[in-house]
Scaffold this motif. Structure first.
Motif, PDB file in Angstrom:
ATOM      1  N   ALA A   1      -8.546  -2.016 -23.438  1.00  0.00           N
ATOM      2  CA  ALA A   1      -9.901  -1.539 -23.721  1.00  0.00           C
ATOM      3  C   ALA A   1     -10.027  -1.144 -25.190  1.00  0.00           C
ATOM      4  O   ALA A   1      -9.209  -0.396 -25.720  1.00  0.00           O
ATOM      5  CB  ALA A   1     -10.232  -0.346 -22.838  1.00  0.00           C
ATOM      6  N   THR A   2     -11.043  -1.655 -25.848  1.00  0.00           N
ATOM      7  CA  THR A   2     -11.330  -1.269 -27.230  1.00  0.00           C
ATOM      8  C   THR A   2     -12.786  -0.816 -27.322  1.00  0.00           C
ATOM      9  O   THR A   2     -13.074   0.366 -27.365  1.00  0.00           O
ATOM     10  CB  THR A   2     -11.065  -2.420 -28.212  1.00  0.00           C
ATOM     11  N   LYS A   3     -13.704  -1.779 -27.291  1.00  0.00           N
ATOM     12  CA  LYS A   3     -15.116  -1.425 -27.459  1.00  0.00           C
ATOM     13  C   LYS A   3     -15.640  -0.596 -26.289  1.00  0.00           C
ATOM     14  O   LYS A   3     -16.529   0.251 -26.489  1.00  0.00           O
ATOM     15  CB  LYS A   3     -15.964  -2.689 -27.650  1.00  0.00           C
ATOM     16  N   THR A   4     -15.129  -0.788 -25.089  1.00  0.00           N
ATOM     17  CA  THR A   4     -15.600   0.039 -23.969  1.00  0.00           C
ATOM     18  C   THR A   4     -15.156   1.489 -24.146  1.00  0.00           C
ATOM     19  O   THR A   4     -15.876   2.416 -23.762  1.00  0.00           O
ATOM     20  CB  THR A   4     -15.094  -0.499 -22.620  1.00  0.00           C
ATOM     21  N   TYR A   5     -13.970   1.694 -24.723  1.00  0.00           N
ATOM     22  CA  TYR A   5     -13.490   3.058 -24.937  1.00  0.00           C
ATOM     23  C   TYR A   5     -14.354   3.774 -25.973  1.00  0.00           C
ATOM     24  O   TYR A   5     -14.859   4.887 -25.730  1.00  0.00           O
ATOM     25  CB  TYR A   5     -12.029   3.042 -25.381  1.00  0.00           C
ATOM     26  N   SER A   6     -14.545   3.170 -27.130  1.00  0.00           N
ATOM     27  CA  SER A   6     -15.301   3.845 -28.186  1.00  0.00           C
ATOM     28  C   SER A   6     -16.759   4.033 -27.782  1.00  0.00           C
ATOM     29  O   SER A   6     -17.372   5.074 -28.082  1.00  0.00           O
ATOM     30  CB  SER A   6     -15.211   3.062 -29.501  1.00  0.00           C
ATOM     31  N   ALA A   7     -17.340   3.051 -27.084  1.00  0.00           N
ATOM     32  CA  ALA A   7     -18.725   3.194 -26.628  1.00  0.00           C
ATOM     33  C   ALA A   7     -18.848   4.310 -25.604  1.00  0.00           C
ATOM     34  O   ALA A   7     -19.849   5.041 -25.572  1.00  0.00           O
ATOM     35  CB  ALA A   7     -19.226   1.878 -26.041  1.00  0.00           C
ATOM     36  N   THR A   8     -17.824   4.476 -24.774  1.00  0.00           N
ATOM     37  CA  THR A   8     -17.828   5.578 -23.811  1.00  0.00           C
ATOM     38  C   THR A   8     -17.790   6.919 -24.534  1.00  0.00           C
ATOM     39  O   THR A   8     -18.505   7.864 -24.164  1.00  0.00           O
ATOM     40  CB  THR A   8     -16.637   5.453 -22.850  1.00  0.00           C
TER      41      THR A   8
END
Length: 343
Positions: free
Chosen positions: A151-158
């Motif tokens: 997870a990259t973008k899902t983590y930061s967006a969360t």
């Protein structure tokens, strides 16, 4: 695609994040959810999550306790799923964080909490998920489909969605986060050289410790996870305070230390930690906008409570490049799948 070009998906998804932040800042549904929560005046907050989402939940715990002055705790899902605990959750806020919204234990925790009186909110990247159906309210993190297993973008967006939610609950408008898209572009561009140098020094290391204080502890935890799952590098994460309470005895010249050192009170509290690990001869590297070691990965400065949204970007770059340097494909870590179903 990633079979021919290892890491291609992860690289593309890392680069998407400034755009995703900009789109999330334009979302209007978060304010509506926050309004409902504020009207109910919860007496306590609980957070349920697994994996990377658990680190996002820890970040939210700091936000809730500091910005809302509300007690908060992390749920142990197995107390519900394995032991059948049924505490009274009247006037309690439960935030369940899951990028897929598909983990059976988190769904069960949410369903159970809703029956027992909690205001339940799903924070997911999958608006049609079973978790969203289980919760009363939901926040969509709007990261789009994520193809890389890590997870990259899902983590930061969360992280950003959680900040915007908590800020809105206290009556804010998210103004402090308005500059994040541009700062994210800078973070990705300005850390390239330092990440490359870190890869050369870390590619042969066998033991890594990550550490931080305050809000940035979430970054240290996520860094250890990312490096372990993509580079198969044994990594342990500690609060800087906990590290000094005993585990520092295991730090020696064969240990690499990645210290997340942001601005504000958390960064200031890391000065003592940096002094101690240096004295023990560790290969120390700092990351952030705060106190720096000789080897440093820079991150643009911002409000302390938003720093984890930016700090994680060069961490993701480091995980990607180190995995490639060690002969792996971070798009396809061995033994892992995109959704882990636990009970």
């Amino acid at each position: 695609m990633s079979e021919a070009n290892p890491g291609e998906n992860m690289r593309a998804e890392i680069d998407e994040q400034p755009r995703i932040f900009a789109e999330l800042l334009e979302a209007t549904d978060i304010a509506a959810v926050a309004s409902t929560i504020a009207q109910r005046k919860p007496r306590f907050a609980l957070l349920a999550a697994r994996g990377s989402s658990d680190h996002a939940a820890l970040y939210a715990k700091y936000l809730i306790e500091v910005l809302l002055q509300l007690p908060a705790g992390l749920v142990s899902p197995s107390t519900t799923t394995l032991y059948g605990a049924q505490p009274d959750l009247s006037d309690v806020l439960l935030l369940t964080v899951s990028q897929s919204g598909g983990s059976p234990d988190l769904i069960e925790v949410t369903e159970s909490a809703r029956r027992r009186g909690a205001t339940t909110v799903a924070i997911t990247n999958t608006p049609d998920s079973a978790l969203n159906a289980a919760a009363e309210l939901s926040v969509h993190v709007r990261a789009g489909q994520e193809l890389a297993v890590a997870a990259t973008k899902t983590y930061s967006a969360t992280l950003l969605a959680l900040y915007l939610l908590v800020d809105a609950i206290r009556g804010g408008t998210g103004q402090a986060a308005a500059g994040l898209p541009d700062l994210a572009r800078r973070a990705l561009a300005e850390s390239t050289a330092a990440v490359g140098e870190a890869v050369q020094r870390l590619r042969s290391t066998e033991r890594l410790v990550t550490t931080a204080r305050g809000y940035s502890l979430a970054t240290a935890l996520e860094a250890a996870l990312k490096l372990a799952e993509t580079s198969y590098l044994p990594a342990r994460a500690y609060s800087g305070a906990d590290l000094l309470h005993g585990p520092v005895a295991a730090i020696d010249p064969a240990t690499a230390v990645l210290a997340v050192s942001g601005g504000g009170r958390g960064g200031a509290a890391m000065r003592e930690v940096l002094d101690v690990v240096r004295e023990r001869g560790a290969d120390v590297r700092t990351l952030g906008s705060g106190p720096a070691a000789e080897h440093h990965i820079p991150v643009p400065g911002c409000a302390e409570e938003l720093a984890p949204v930016l700090e994680i970007l060069p961490v993701q770059q480091l995980a990607l490049e180190l995995a490639l340097a060690r002969g792996g494909d971070p798009d396809r870590p061995r033994g892992l799948s995109k959704v882990t179903r636990t009970r």
